[in-house]
Write a protein that holds these residues in place. Structure first.
Motif, PDB file in Angstrom:
ATOM      1  N   ILE A  87     -36.506  67.087  59.320  1.00 24.47           N
ATOM      2  CA  ILE A  87     -36.895  65.822  59.946  1.00 24.47           C
ATOM      3  C   ILE A  87     -38.392  65.636  59.725  1.00 24.47           C
ATOM      4  O   ILE A  87     -39.190  66.463  60.136  1.00 24.47           O
ATOM      5  CB  ILE A  87     -36.579  65.824  61.457  1.00 24.47           C
ATOM      6  CG1 ILE A  87     -35.083  66.042  61.678  1.00 24.47           C
ATOM      7  CG2 ILE A  87     -37.046  64.523  62.105  1.00 24.47           C
ATOM      8  CD1 ILE A  87     -34.711  66.318  63.115  1.00 24.47           C
ATOM      9  N   PRO A  88     -38.791  64.544  59.050  1.00 22.58           N
ATOM     10  CA  PRO A  88     -40.217  64.310  58.841  1.00 22.58           C
ATOM     11  C   PRO A  88     -40.950  64.134  60.173  1.00 22.58           C
ATOM     12  O   PRO A  88     -40.419  63.544  61.113  1.00 22.58           O
ATOM     13  CB  PRO A  88     -40.252  63.005  58.035  1.00 22.58           C
ATOM     14  CG  PRO A  88     -38.898  62.874  57.436  1.00 22.58           C
ATOM     15  CD  PRO A  88     -37.961  63.529  58.408  1.00 22.58           C
ATOM     16  N   LYS A  89     -42.160  64.648  60.257  1.00 27.34           N
ATOM     17  CA  LYS A  89     -42.958  64.585  61.494  1.00 27.34           C
ATOM     18  C   LYS A  89     -43.048  63.163  62.041  1.00 27.34           C
ATOM     19  O   LYS A  89     -42.955  62.939  63.240  1.00 27.34           O
ATOM     20  CB  LYS A  89     -44.370  65.124  61.253  1.00 27.34           C
ATOM     21  CG  LYS A  89     -44.433  66.618  61.200  1.00 27.34           C
ATOM     22  CD  LYS A  89     -44.641  67.159  62.586  1.00 27.34           C
ATOM     23  CE  LYS A  89     -44.913  68.637  62.525  1.00 27.34           C
ATOM     24  NZ  LYS A  89     -44.393  69.317  63.684  1.00 27.34           N
ATOM     25  N   GLU A  90     -43.252  62.171  61.143  1.00 26.08           N
ATOM     26  CA  GLU A  90     -43.429  60.790  61.597  1.00 26.08           C
ATOM     27  C   GLU A  90     -42.157  60.171  62.162  1.00 26.08           C
ATOM     28  O   GLU A  90     -42.199  59.102  62.774  1.00 26.08           O
ATOM     29  CB  GLU A  90     -43.999  59.913  60.467  1.00 26.08           C
ATOM     30  CG  GLU A  90     -43.079  59.701  59.290  1.00 26.08           C
ATOM     31  CD  GLU A  90     -43.164  60.781  58.205  1.00 26.08           C
ATOM     32  OE1 GLU A  90     -42.590  60.542  57.126  1.00 26.08           O
ATOM     33  OE2 GLU A  90     -43.787  61.847  58.438  1.00 26.08           O
ATOM     34  N   LEU A  91     -41.013  60.835  61.998  1.00 25.12           N
ATOM     35  CA  LEU A  91     -39.748  60.319  62.525  1.00 25.12           C
ATOM     36  C   LEU A  91     -39.271  61.082  63.752  1.00 25.12           C
ATOM     37  O   LEU A  91     -38.208  60.795  64.293  1.00 25.12           O
ATOM     38  CB  LEU A  91     -38.670  60.356  61.435  1.00 25.12           C
ATOM     39  CG  LEU A  91     -38.924  59.503  60.191  1.00 25.12           C
ATOM     40  CD1 LEU A  91     -37.756  59.625  59.221  1.00 25.12           C
ATOM     41  CD2 LEU A  91     -39.175  58.057  60.552  1.00 25.12           C
ATOM     42  N   ILE A 124     -29.936  62.497  55.170  1.00 26.51           N
ATOM     43  CA  ILE A 124     -30.000  63.560  56.178  1.00 26.51           C
ATOM     44  C   ILE A 124     -29.543  63.007  57.516  1.00 26.51           C
ATOM     45  O   ILE A 124     -28.778  63.637  58.228  1.00 26.51           O
ATOM     46  CB  ILE A 124     -31.421  64.149  56.273  1.00 26.51           C
ATOM     47  CG1 ILE A 124     -31.758  64.875  54.969  1.00 26.51           C
ATOM     48  CG2 ILE A 124     -31.538  65.093  57.463  1.00 26.51           C
ATOM     49  CD1 ILE A 124     -33.200  65.328  54.857  1.00 26.51           C
ATOM     50  N   GLY A 125     -29.990  61.785  57.858  1.00 26.93           N
ATOM     51  CA  GLY A 125     -29.564  61.212  59.127  1.00 26.93           C
ATOM     52  C   GLY A 125     -30.314  59.972  59.531  1.00 26.93           C
ATOM     53  O   GLY A 125     -30.896  59.274  58.692  1.00 26.93           O
ATOM     54  N   LEU A 126     -30.288  59.697  60.832  1.00 23.87           N
ATOM     55  CA  LEU A 126     -30.926  58.516  61.418  1.00 23.87           C
ATOM     56  C   LEU A 126     -31.993  58.949  62.404  1.00 23.87           C
ATOM     57  O   LEU A 126     -31.881  60.004  63.033  1.00 23.87           O
ATOM     58  CB  LEU A 126     -29.898  57.666  62.176  1.00 23.87           C
ATOM     59  CG  LEU A 126     -28.799  57.002  61.385  1.00 23.87           C
ATOM     60  CD1 LEU A 126     -27.837  56.280  62.329  1.00 23.87           C
ATOM     61  CD2 LEU A 126     -29.367  56.033  60.362  1.00 23.87           C
ATOM     62  N   GLU A 144     -38.165  46.556  73.872  1.00 26.59           N
ATOM     63  CA  GLU A 144     -38.866  46.304  72.614  1.00 26.59           C
ATOM     64  C   GLU A 144     -37.847  46.205  71.483  1.00 26.59           C
ATOM     65  O   GLU A 144     -36.784  46.803  71.545  1.00 26.59           O
ATOM     66  CB  GLU A 144     -39.791  47.478  72.270  1.00 26.59           C
ATOM     67  CG  GLU A 144     -40.806  47.836  73.293  1.00 26.59           C
ATOM     68  CD  GLU A 144     -41.539  49.137  72.943  1.00 26.59           C
ATOM     69  OE1 GLU A 144     -41.335  49.703  71.832  1.00 26.59           O
ATOM     70  OE2 GLU A 144     -42.312  49.601  73.788  1.00 26.59           O
ATOM     71  N   VAL A 145     -38.195  45.487  70.426  1.00 27.02           N
ATOM     72  CA  VAL A 145     -37.423  45.546  69.187  1.00 27.02           C
ATOM     73  C   VAL A 145     -37.924  46.785  68.456  1.00 27.02           C
ATOM     74  O   VAL A 145     -39.126  47.028  68.380  1.00 27.02           O
ATOM     75  CB  VAL A 145     -37.629  44.272  68.338  1.00 27.02           C
ATOM     76  CG1 VAL A 145     -36.940  44.413  66.985  1.00 27.02           C
ATOM     77  CG2 VAL A 145     -37.094  43.046  69.077  1.00 27.02           C
ATOM     78  N   TYR A 146     -37.005  47.595  67.961  1.00 28.64           N
ATOM     79  CA  TYR A 146     -37.381  48.830  67.280  1.00 28.64           C
ATOM     80  C   TYR A 146     -36.523  49.021  66.043  1.00 28.64           C
ATOM     81  O   TYR A 146     -35.479  48.388  65.873  1.00 28.64           O
ATOM     82  CB  TYR A 146     -37.263  50.033  68.226  1.00 28.64           C
ATOM     83  CG  TYR A 146     -35.876  50.255  68.786  1.00 28.64           C
ATOM     84  CD1 TYR A 146     -34.976  51.118  68.161  1.00 28.64           C
ATOM     85  CD2 TYR A 146     -35.450  49.590  69.924  1.00 28.64           C
ATOM     86  CE1 TYR A 146     -33.703  51.305  68.664  1.00 28.64           C
ATOM     87  CE2 TYR A 146     -34.182  49.776  70.444  1.00 28.64           C
ATOM     88  CZ  TYR A 146     -33.314  50.633  69.807  1.00 28.64           C
ATOM     89  OH  TYR A 146     -32.051  50.821  70.301  1.00 28.64           O
ATOM     90  N   GLU A 147     -36.975  49.906  65.190  1.00 29.87           N
ATOM     91  CA  GLU A 147     -36.326  50.179  63.915  1.00 29.87           C
ATOM     92  C   GLU A 147     -35.494  51.460  64.007  1.00 29.87           C
ATOM     93  O   GLU A 147     -35.960  52.466  64.545  1.00 29.87           O
ATOM     94  CB  GLU A 147     -37.415  50.374  62.851  1.00 29.87           C
ATOM     95  CG  GLU A 147     -36.972  50.178  61.444  1.00 29.87           C
ATOM     96  CD  GLU A 147     -36.900  48.705  61.071  1.00 29.87           C
ATOM     97  OE1 GLU A 147     -36.049  48.375  60.232  1.00 29.87           O
ATOM     98  OE2 GLU A 147     -37.671  47.901  61.608  1.00 29.87           O
ATOM     99  N   SER A 156     -37.195  57.320  53.166  1.00 25.17           N
ATOM    100  CA  SER A 156     -36.523  56.668  54.292  1.00 25.17           C
ATOM    101  C   SER A 156     -36.436  55.163  54.055  1.00 25.17           C
ATOM    102  O   SER A 156     -37.157  54.607  53.239  1.00 25.17           O
ATOM    103  CB  SER A 156     -37.262  56.956  55.599  1.00 25.17           C
ATOM    104  OG  SER A 156     -38.573  56.465  55.526  1.00 25.17           O
ATOM    105  N   ALA A 157     -35.530  54.535  54.803  1.00 24.22           N
ATOM    106  CA  ALA A 157     -35.331  53.088  54.708  1.00 24.22           C
ATOM    107  C   ALA A 157     -34.827  52.582  56.051  1.00 24.22           C
ATOM    108  O   ALA A 157     -34.273  53.351  56.845  1.00 24.22           O
ATOM    109  CB  ALA A 157     -34.311  52.760  53.614  1.00 24.22           C
ATOM    110  N   SER A 158     -34.997  51.297  56.271  1.00 20.70           N
ATOM    111  CA  SER A 158     -34.511  50.696  57.507  1.00 20.70           C
ATOM    112  C   SER A 158     -32.982  50.701  57.528  1.00 20.70           C
ATOM    113  O   SER A 158     -32.338  50.361  56.533  1.00 20.70           O
ATOM    114  CB  SER A 158     -35.024  49.270  57.640  1.00 20.70           C
ATOM    115  OG  SER A 158     -34.451  48.665  58.791  1.00 20.70           O
ATOM    116  N   PHE A 159     -32.422  51.078  58.652  1.00 25.16           N
ATOM    117  CA  PHE A 159     -30.980  51.023  58.871  1.00 25.16           C
ATOM    118  C   PHE A 159     -30.650  49.854  59.798  1.00 25.16           C
ATOM    119  O   PHE A 159     -29.512  49.594  60.106  1.00 25.16           O
ATOM    120  CB  PHE A 159     -30.505  52.339  59.470  1.00 25.16           C
ATOM    121  CG  PHE A 159     -29.021  52.593  59.353  1.00 25.16           C
ATOM    122  CD1 PHE A 159     -28.423  52.810  58.130  1.00 25.16           C
ATOM    123  CD2 PHE A 159     -28.235  52.633  60.494  1.00 25.16           C
ATOM    124  CE1 PHE A 159     -27.069  53.052  58.036  1.00 25.16           C
ATOM    125  CE2 PHE A 159     -26.869  52.886  60.413  1.00 25.16           C
ATOM    126  CZ  PHE A 159     -26.286  53.094  59.172  1.00 25.16           C
ATOM    127  N   GLY A 160     -31.697  49.174  60.272  1.00 23.38           N
ATOM    128  CA  GLY A 160     -31.510  47.999  61.117  1.00 23.38           C
ATOM    129  C   GLY A 160     -32.532  47.939  62.228  1.00 23.38           C
ATOM    130  O   GLY A 160     -33.149  48.930  62.590  1.00 23.38           O
TER     131      GLY A 160
END
Length: 168
Positions: A87-91, A124-126, A144-147, A156-160
């Protein structure tokens, strides 16, 4: 007697109630209506959480309400555990789940997990980085609206985008 899932006669020959039952049964097997088998129902998600974190328990209840079985454990070595799962630190967030071959990091809505399991992308995951107000387990205040982020070895990419536990 075992209930039938498919009508024996052509669908047009059945009553409206029989047709409704047939389509509801199909919807349970294919919740997104995209020809994918329903793989999430009663699936076990194992969740590791930081010691003493209460929002993780609330997120687990959100998953249970949406049909998942949740097994939750506290880990003192949560950072090392996250690192072992790539899991990347920023996630990162406060808890990490594993289901099938996927990692679920943070306050990911149950419907996003169901979509992941239905489509089975090479990932790897979400993740829902941080702790957005209004996300599952973080209810209270103005949502809040979140990604929701899909991540893998190549990035990584947006899943919604979500607000609360529903797509925004």
């Amino acid at each position: 007697a075992v209930p039938r899932t498919e009508p024996e006669l052509p669908l047009e020959a059945h009553s409206p109630n029989q047709k409704r039952r047939y389509f509801n049964q199909r919807r349970l097997r294919d919740p997104l209506g995209e020809g994918h088998a329903c793989t999430w129902q009663t699936r076990l998600i194992k969740v590791a959480r930081s010691v003493g974190c209460g929002c993780c328990v609330l997120w687990g209840k959100h998953l249970e309400t949406n049909g998942f079985k949740v097994e939750m454990t506290e880990r003192r070595d949560i950072a090392a555990f996250k690192s072992s799962l790539s899991i990347p630190k920023e996630l990162e967030s406060c808890h990490t789940g594993t289901i099938d071959d996927y990692v679920i990091e943070g306050h990911v809505p149950a419907d996003a997990i169901k979509r992941l399991l239905a489509h089975r992308p090479d990932a790897i995951g979400l993740s829902v980085p941080g702790m957005p107000v209004g996300s599952p387990g973080m209810e209270g205040g103005t949502p809040e609206v979140y990604e929701v982020v899909l991540f893998g070895k190549s990035g990584s990419a947006s899943f919604g985008r979500w607000k609360g536990s529903a797509p925004a």
